[in-house]
Design a protein around this motif. Structure first.
Motif, PDB file in Angstrom:
ATOM      1  N   HIS A 218      14.897  10.437  -7.684  1.00  0.00           N
ATOM      2  CA  HIS A 218      14.511   9.881  -6.386  1.00  0.00           C
ATOM      3  C   HIS A 218      15.722   9.201  -5.752  1.00  0.00           C
ATOM      4  O   HIS A 218      15.918   7.985  -5.863  1.00  0.00           O
ATOM      5  N   LYS A 219      16.550   9.990  -5.122  1.00  0.00           N
ATOM      6  CA  LYS A 219      17.760   9.504  -4.464  1.00  0.00           C
ATOM      7  C   LYS A 219      17.401   8.856  -3.129  1.00  0.00           C
ATOM      8  O   LYS A 219      16.311   9.078  -2.588  1.00  0.00           O
ATOM      9  N   PRO A 220      18.292   8.031  -2.582  1.00  0.00           N
ATOM     10  CA  PRO A 220      18.027   7.431  -1.252  1.00  0.00           C
ATOM     11  C   PRO A 220      17.772   8.511  -0.208  1.00  0.00           C
ATOM     12  O   PRO A 220      18.498   9.492  -0.106  1.00  0.00           O
ATOM     13  N   GLY A 221      16.699   8.313   0.563  1.00  0.00           N
ATOM     14  CA  GLY A 221      16.323   9.277   1.587  1.00  0.00           C
ATOM     15  C   GLY A 221      15.198  10.196   1.173  1.00  0.00           C
ATOM     16  O   GLY A 221      14.772  11.048   1.977  1.00  0.00           O
ATOM     17  N   PHE A 222      14.649  10.053  -0.062  1.00  0.00           N
ATOM     18  CA  PHE A 222      13.597  10.970  -0.492  1.00  0.00           C
ATOM     19  C   PHE A 222      12.267  10.679   0.201  1.00  0.00           C
ATOM     20  O   PHE A 222      11.355  11.504   0.154  1.00  0.00           O
ATOM     21  N   LEU A 223      12.148   9.523   0.881  1.00  0.00           N
ATOM     22  CA  LEU A 223      10.927   9.207   1.616  1.00  0.00           C
ATOM     23  C   LEU A 223      11.073   9.430   3.122  1.00  0.00           C
ATOM     24  O   LEU A 223      10.219   8.993   3.897  1.00  0.00           O
TER      25      LEU A 223
ATOM     26  N   ALA B 178       9.113   0.976  -7.847  1.00  0.00           N
ATOM     27  CA  ALA B 178       9.690   0.953  -9.190  1.00  0.00           C
ATOM     28  C   ALA B 178       8.885   0.088 -10.146  1.00  0.00           C
ATOM     29  O   ALA B 178       8.962   0.276 -11.374  1.00  0.00           O
ATOM     30  N   GLU B 179       8.103  -0.863  -9.600  1.00  0.00           N
ATOM     31  CA  GLU B 179       7.294  -1.744 -10.451  1.00  0.00           C
ATOM     32  C   GLU B 179       6.023  -1.065 -10.955  1.00  0.00           C
ATOM     33  O   GLU B 179       5.358  -1.597 -11.852  1.00  0.00           O
ATOM     34  N   HIS B 180       5.641   0.081 -10.394  1.00  0.00           N
ATOM     35  CA  HIS B 180       4.374   0.734 -10.749  1.00  0.00           C
ATOM     36  C   HIS B 180       4.546   1.789 -11.837  1.00  0.00           C
ATOM     37  O   HIS B 180       3.701   2.673 -11.991  1.00  0.00           O
ATOM     38  N   ARG B 181       5.620   1.695 -12.597  1.00  0.00           N
ATOM     39  CA  ARG B 181       5.891   2.707 -13.612  1.00  0.00           C
ATOM     40  C   ARG B 181       4.761   2.736 -14.646  1.00  0.00           C
ATOM     41  O   ARG B 181       4.296   1.701 -15.118  1.00  0.00           O
ATOM     42  N   GLY B 182       4.295   3.949 -15.001  1.00  0.00           N
ATOM     43  CA  GLY B 182       3.242   4.122 -15.987  1.00  0.00           C
ATOM     44  C   GLY B 182       1.856   4.228 -15.401  1.00  0.00           C
ATOM     45  O   GLY B 182       0.894   4.460 -16.139  1.00  0.00           O
ATOM     46  N   ILE B 183       1.714   4.057 -14.067  1.00  0.00           N
ATOM     47  CA  ILE B 183       0.392   4.153 -13.427  1.00  0.00           C
ATOM     48  C   ILE B 183       0.137   5.604 -13.029  1.00  0.00           C
ATOM     49  O   ILE B 183       0.976   6.226 -12.359  1.00  0.00           O
ATOM     50  N   ALA B 184      -1.023   6.134 -13.446  1.00  0.00           N
ATOM     51  CA  ALA B 184      -1.374   7.516 -13.111  1.00  0.00           C
ATOM     52  C   ALA B 184      -1.781   7.623 -11.642  1.00  0.00           C
ATOM     53  O   ALA B 184      -1.959   6.623 -10.943  1.00  0.00           O
ATOM     54  N   ARG B 185      -1.971   8.879 -11.201  1.00  0.00           N
ATOM     55  CA  ARG B 185      -2.268   9.095  -9.785  1.00  0.00           C
ATOM     56  C   ARG B 185      -3.613   8.477  -9.400  1.00  0.00           C
ATOM     57  O   ARG B 185      -3.715   7.791  -8.379  1.00  0.00           O
ATOM     58  N   ASP B 186      -4.671   8.699 -10.218  1.00  0.00           N
ATOM     59  CA  ASP B 186      -5.979   8.161  -9.865  1.00  0.00           C
ATOM     60  C   ASP B 186      -5.984   6.635  -9.922  1.00  0.00           C
ATOM     61  O   ASP B 186      -6.647   5.973  -9.110  1.00  0.00           O
ATOM     62  N   GLU B 187      -5.215   6.059 -10.848  1.00  0.00           N
ATOM     63  CA  GLU B 187      -5.126   4.602 -10.923  1.00  0.00           C
ATOM     64  C   GLU B 187      -4.399   4.040  -9.706  1.00  0.00           C
ATOM     65  O   GLU B 187      -4.796   2.995  -9.166  1.00  0.00           O
ATOM     66  N   ALA B 188      -3.331   4.712  -9.262  1.00  0.00           N
ATOM     67  CA  ALA B 188      -2.606   4.262  -8.072  1.00  0.00           C
ATOM     68  C   ALA B 188      -3.497   4.343  -6.837  1.00  0.00           C
ATOM     69  O   ALA B 188      -3.490   3.428  -5.987  1.00  0.00           O
TER      70      ALA B 188
ATOM     71  N   LEU C 196       0.831  -1.203   0.000  1.00  0.00           N
ATOM     72  CA  LEU C 196       0.000   0.000   0.000  1.00  0.00           C
ATOM     73  C   LEU C 196       0.872   1.262   0.000  1.00  0.00           C
ATOM     74  O   LEU C 196       0.543   2.249  -0.670  1.00  0.00           O
ATOM     75  N   ALA C 197       1.962   1.233   0.759  1.00  0.00           N
ATOM     76  CA  ALA C 197       2.867   2.386   0.796  1.00  0.00           C
ATOM     77  C   ALA C 197       3.465   2.657  -0.580  1.00  0.00           C
ATOM     78  O   ALA C 197       3.646   3.812  -0.985  1.00  0.00           O
ATOM     79  N   SER C 198       3.771   1.592  -1.331  1.00  0.00           N
ATOM     80  CA  SER C 198       4.339   1.789  -2.673  1.00  0.00           C
ATOM     81  C   SER C 198       3.337   2.464  -3.607  1.00  0.00           C
ATOM     82  O   SER C 198       3.707   3.335  -4.406  1.00  0.00           O
ATOM     83  N   TYR C 199       2.038   2.096  -3.498  1.00  0.00           N
ATOM     84  CA  TYR C 199       1.026   2.770  -4.318  1.00  0.00           C
ATOM     85  C   TYR C 199       0.829   4.220  -3.865  1.00  0.00           C
ATOM     86  O   TYR C 199       0.577   5.112  -4.702  1.00  0.00           O
TER      87      TYR C 199
ATOM     88  N   GLN D 212       3.595   6.124  -5.419  1.00  0.00           N
ATOM     89  CA  GLN D 212       3.344   6.310  -6.848  1.00  0.00           C
ATOM     90  C   GLN D 212       2.315   7.420  -7.081  1.00  0.00           C
ATOM     91  O   GLN D 212       2.460   8.236  -8.006  1.00  0.00           O
ATOM     92  N   ALA D 213       1.285   7.460  -6.227  1.00  0.00           N
ATOM     93  CA  ALA D 213       0.270   8.508  -6.369  1.00  0.00           C
ATOM     94  C   ALA D 213       0.835   9.895  -6.067  1.00  0.00           C
ATOM     95  O   ALA D 213       0.402  10.892  -6.652  1.00  0.00           O
ATOM     96  N   LYS D 214       1.825   9.978  -5.187  1.00  0.00           N
ATOM     97  CA  LYS D 214       2.372  11.285  -4.795  1.00  0.00           C
ATOM     98  C   LYS D 214       3.497  11.748  -5.700  1.00  0.00           C
ATOM     99  O   LYS D 214       3.535  12.922  -6.097  1.00  0.00           O
ATOM    100  N   TYR D 215       4.406  10.850  -6.062  1.00  0.00           N
ATOM    101  CA  TYR D 215       5.624  11.248  -6.782  1.00  0.00           C
ATOM    102  C   TYR D 215       5.616  10.883  -8.264  1.00  0.00           C
ATOM    103  O   TYR D 215       6.506  11.316  -8.992  1.00  0.00           O
TER     104      TYR D 215
END
Length: 581
Positions: A150-155, A185-195, A133-136, A139-142
């Motif tokens: 997105h360097k290490p520490g951006f979250l 990284a696996e959610h590439r191409g998903i829009a915000r509303d879809e995420a 859920l956190a990964s989605y 994806q919805a935010k960034y």
């Protein structure tokens, strides 16, 4: 003049602050407004058309209540603060979010509310589901994951997991971020509303999703229980377990729910089943339970009917909007891909241009080096030609020198032979002189020994004469007359003895002097012989060097011209020494 009996003028408006999940709004409401008026104003402000899921909630004495739409706002038990604070939240939850949530704003508000409930642990979620859920949510935010951005520490500043999950495992924030980023990284191409919709589709399968819990007691035994109200029906839980209900009453199996003061009665649709009764002590909570039951049941029945014209229009518009956004995203994706391809082609062309420039520069450098090499080779050829001429000239000179040295070598060999012969004669003469010196030395030792013996005999004679003179008696008178002969003989004997002493001394001195002179001459001769030997050795070494040079000239080996020494001087010195000896 005083005016009596005037009432204080009442204000015609009051201020209201409405807080949604992502915004705060303030309104100035009229006193006569009902709850529906304020609710419609909020919905129009945020552009919400699916109003049946939401409501305005407020706090009353440590519990919450929902603003009633058909009653004036100020006539309800709302806080007396100014402005009055309301929370615009989802009051009822859909059974299937993908089918029922039409508008994007509706999906977004549900997403924010469910996300907050999961993070606040109002909805239980396993660690694995929490990470997904956190990964989605990321994806919805960034948007799409970009390792360059997105360097290490951006979250680090984002709250993505419940505290219970963070405390359950001995993992650092960096480790959690790495796990979330791997899914992100696996959610590439998903829009915000879809995420956000994917987030809700996972969340709706959680056991505590959309359930409102209330404390109740069972009839007669006063057993403490929990009542859960959701879109599926009514559920009875143990006080310590909100996940698995002990008993459930789906809306399709409930014929009627009656409420009388503190008692609730659930009548099943099947008459054979027993009626379930429970009690709730607070009147305000009982009214809230009744509102939730009525609202959820109405929505349950509404889902089983044909959609209204309004809902059909909204779904059609939402479908067109999704198709339009999908087309825009595809166009944007194609443009992005084309731009990336163009950038890659540009980078490739720039790289190729740099490569061609490097190749051209290297070719120019190679050409310059080849020209310099040609000039250098021409110069070397000229130098080689001059060196060849010089070597030919030196070869001619060397041939002449070889011929001269050959003649000189022949002369040197003859002189060497004569010199060796003279050296052997000088060595023989030196041996003879040494033997003669040793013989003279031995003769001098014998003479010295004879001299010592003569001195010893003389000393003994003198001793005996002294003893004889002491033993002869003398007359007491002046002495007997001594004849002249006796005196003469006595004087003669003494003179002879004195003469012998002087001759012996002189002879010994002459012998000693001759011996010393002979020793000095012998030493001097030996020194001259040593010098002569050293000169002969140096002459031999120089003749060997001359022989090597001659060999170099006659054969392909080095040869050194001999240095001539004045051999006549050496021979003259040798003859002089021999003559002196």
């Amino acid at each position: 003049m005083s005016i009596l009996g005037l009432k204080k003028k009442q204000p015609k408006t009051f201020k209201v602050k409405v807080m949604t999940m992502d915004a705060e709004m303030e309104f100035s409401c009229e006193v006569k407004w009902k709850g529906k008026d304020l609710f419609d104003l909020v919905c129009r402000t945020i552009g919400l058309r699916e109003t049946w899921f939401f409501g305005l909630r407020y706090m009353v004495k440590d519990t919450y209540a929902w603003l009633k739409p058909d009653k004036r706002v100020l006539d309800q038990d709302v806080p007396k603060d100014s402005p009055i604070t309301f929370h615009f939240l989802a009051k009822f939850f859909p059974e299937k979010v993908e089918d029922e949530l039409v508008q994007e704003i509706t999906q977004h508000l549900f997403f924010l509310q469910v996300k907050k409930q999961i993070l606040d642990e109002e909805i239980f979620c396993s660690p694995e589901a929490s990470v997904l859920l956190a990964s989605y949510a990321v994806q919805a935010k960034y948007g799409d994951y970009d390792p360059n951005f997105h360097k290490p520490g951006f979250l680090a500043q984002d709250e993505l997991l419940p505290k219970r999950v963070l405390m359950q495992y001995q993992m650092t924030p960096d480790m959690w971020e790495e796990k979330i980023t791997a899914w992100y990284a696996e959610h590439r191409g998903i829009a915000r509303d879809e995420a956000e919709m994917e987030y809700l589709k996972i969340a709706q399968d959680l056991d505590m999703y959309g359930v409102s819990y209330f404390s109740i007691t069972q009839n007669k035994r006063d057993t403490e229980l929990l009542l859960g109200v959701d879109a599926q029906g009514l559920h009875i839980y143990s006080p310590n377990s909100k996940l698995n209900p002990n008993k459930s009453f789906p809306w399709s199996g409930i014929r009627n729910i009656s409420y009388s003061e503190k008692e609730f009665t659930i009548k099943p649709l099947e008459k054979k089943k027993d009626v379930f009764k429970f009690y709730s002590s607070q009147l305000r909570v009982n009214k809230l339970i009744l509102q939730l039951c009525i609202g959820n049941h109405d929505l349950f029945m509404r889902r089983r009917k044909v959609d209204s014209i309004e809902v059909q229009q909204m779904k059609a518009q939402a479908k067109e909007e999704k198709a339009r956004k999908k087309m825009e995203r595809q166009i944007l994706a194609r443009e992005k891909q084309m731009r990336e391809d163009a950038e890659r082609a540009k980078e490739e062309m720039e790289r190729r241009l740099f490569q061609l420039q490097d190749e051209a520069r290297m070719a120019n450098e190679a050409l310059l080096r080849s020209e310099e090499t040609a000039d250098l080779l021409a110069e070397k050829a000229q130098i080689a030609e001059e060196e060849a001429k010089l070597l030919a000239h030196k070869a001619a000179e060397a041939e002449q020198e070889r011929q001269r040295l050959e003649v000189a070598a022949i002369k040197t060999k003859e002189e060497k032979r004569l010199m060796e012969q003279k050296m052997r004669e000088a060595e023989q003469l030196a041996v003879k002189l040494v033997e003669q010196s040793e013989r003279r030395s031995k003769e001098a030792d014998h003479l010295k020994q004879d001299l010592n013996e003569a001195k010893d005999a003389e000393r003994r004679a003198k001793q005996k004469l002294l003893e004889i003179s002491k033993t002869t008696p003398r007359p007491r008178c002046a002495g007997p007359p001594v004849s002249p002969d006796s005196d003469a003989s006595a004087d003669g004997s003494f003179l002879r003895m004195d003469f012998k002493d002087s001759d012996m001394k002189r002879l010994s001195m002459e012998i000693e002097r001759e011996r010393l002179e002979y020793m000095e001459r012998s030493k001097h001769l030996q020194d001259q012989l040593k010098e002569l030997k050293s000169e002969i050795e140096s002459l031999k070494l120089e003749e060997q060097q001359q022989a090597g040079l001659y060999t170099l000239l006659t054969e392909p080996r080095p040869y050194t011209e001999p240095a001539y020494l004045p051999h006549s001087n050496v021979l003259q010195m040798l003859f002089y020494v021999l003559k002196k000896v």
